[in-house]
Design a protein around this motif. Structure first.
Motif, short mmCIF file in Angstrom:
data_model
loop_
_atom_site.label_atom_id
_atom_site.label_comp_id
_atom_site.label_asym_id
_atom_site.label_seq_id
_atom_site.Cartn_x
_atom_site.Cartn_y
_atom_site.Cartn_z
N THR A 45 0.86 -1.18 0.00
CA THR A 45 0.00 0.00 0.00
C THR A 45 0.90 1.24 0.00
OG1 THR A 45 -0.08 0.12 2.41
CG2 THR A 45 -1.82 -1.17 1.31
N SER A 71 -4.58 -4.82 -8.19
CA SER A 71 -4.82 -4.04 -6.98
C SER A 71 -6.15 -4.46 -6.37
CB SER A 71 -4.84 -2.54 -7.29
OG SER A 71 -5.90 -2.21 -8.14
N GLU A 72 -6.23 -4.22 -5.07
CA GLU A 72 -7.46 -4.51 -4.34
C GLU A 72 -7.66 -3.42 -3.31
OE1 GLU A 72 -6.76 -8.31 -2.50
OE2 GLU A 72 -5.02 -7.59 -1.39
N PRO A 73 -8.89 -3.03 -3.04
CA PRO A 73 -9.14 -2.02 -2.02
C PRO A 73 -9.01 -2.62 -0.63
CG PRO A 73 -11.21 -2.73 -2.98
CD PRO A 73 -10.11 -3.45 -3.72
N VAL A 74 -8.36 -1.87 0.27
CA VAL A 74 -8.22 -2.31 1.66
C VAL A 74 -8.51 -1.13 2.59
CG1 VAL A 74 -6.55 -4.15 1.17
CG2 VAL A 74 -5.73 -1.86 1.71
N SER A 75 -9.02 -1.44 3.76
CA SER A 75 -9.24 -0.41 4.77
C SER A 75 -7.91 -0.02 5.38
CB SER A 75 -10.16 -0.93 5.87
OG SER A 75 -11.42 -1.22 5.35
N TYR A 76 -7.80 1.26 5.73
CA TYR A 76 -6.58 1.75 6.35
C TYR A 76 -6.99 2.68 7.48
CZ TYR A 76 -1.83 3.34 6.90
OH TYR A 76 -0.59 3.60 7.42
N ARG A 81 -11.71 6.42 3.10
CA ARG A 81 -12.15 5.43 2.10
C ARG A 81 -11.04 4.40 1.93
NH1 ARG A 81 -10.01 7.02 -3.12
NH2 ARG A 81 -8.94 9.00 -2.92
N PRO A 82 -11.34 3.27 1.30
CA PRO A 82 -10.30 2.25 1.11
C PRO A 82 -9.15 2.79 0.26
CG PRO A 82 -12.47 1.34 0.66
CD PRO A 82 -12.65 2.82 0.80
N ILE A 83 -7.98 2.23 0.47
CA ILE A 83 -6.81 2.54 -0.35
C ILE A 83 -6.44 1.30 -1.14
CG2 ILE A 83 -5.99 4.31 1.26
CD1 ILE A 83 -3.83 2.31 2.19
N ARG A 85 -4.12 -1.70 -2.54
CA ARG A 85 -2.98 -2.56 -2.22
C ARG A 85 -2.60 -3.27 -3.52
NH1 ARG A 85 -3.67 -6.30 2.77
NH2 ARG A 85 -5.46 -6.99 1.56
#
Length: 104
Positions: A45, A71-76, A81-83, A85
């Motif tokens: 990320t 890429s995949e959205p992940v919580s941070y 909003r998701p970022i 990875r």
């Protein structure tokens, strides 16, 4: 992005440039630093990529060179909003290594 452009739908792999045929970025560049980490199997990320705040741009550069960067959205924490990875599949890593005679 339409459903036809989704790199995670399985059919995208039929048309993408295999990693073994991709062009390697020049050593010492941020794109190469990213690729080296992706080739180790790391999922990265933006907060993990300390070299620059342009991780998405370097992932895009690798895609233009023929690398099947996913890429995949992940919580941070503390993000609204998701970022993204970024990663290479195990299949892409194996193809790249075989195309380089086993070298990463």
């Amino acid at each position: 992005m339409s459903a036809h452009d989704d790199p995670n739908d399985g059919q995208f792999e039929m048309f993408e440039n295999p990693a073994g045929a991709a062009i390697w970025p020049n050593p010492g560049t941020n794109a190469r630093a990213l690729l080296d980490r992706l080739m180790s199997g790391e999922r990265i990320t933006q907060p993990d990529f300390k070299q620059s705040w342009r991780l998405a741009a370097y992932a895009g550069d690798l895609r233009e060179l023929g690398w099947p960067v996913q890429s995949e959205p992940v919580s941070y924490p503390h993000a609204n909003r998701p970022i993204a990875r970024y990663f290479l599949s195990a299949k892409a890593i194996a193809a790249a290594r075989s195309g380089q005679g086993g070298a990463a």
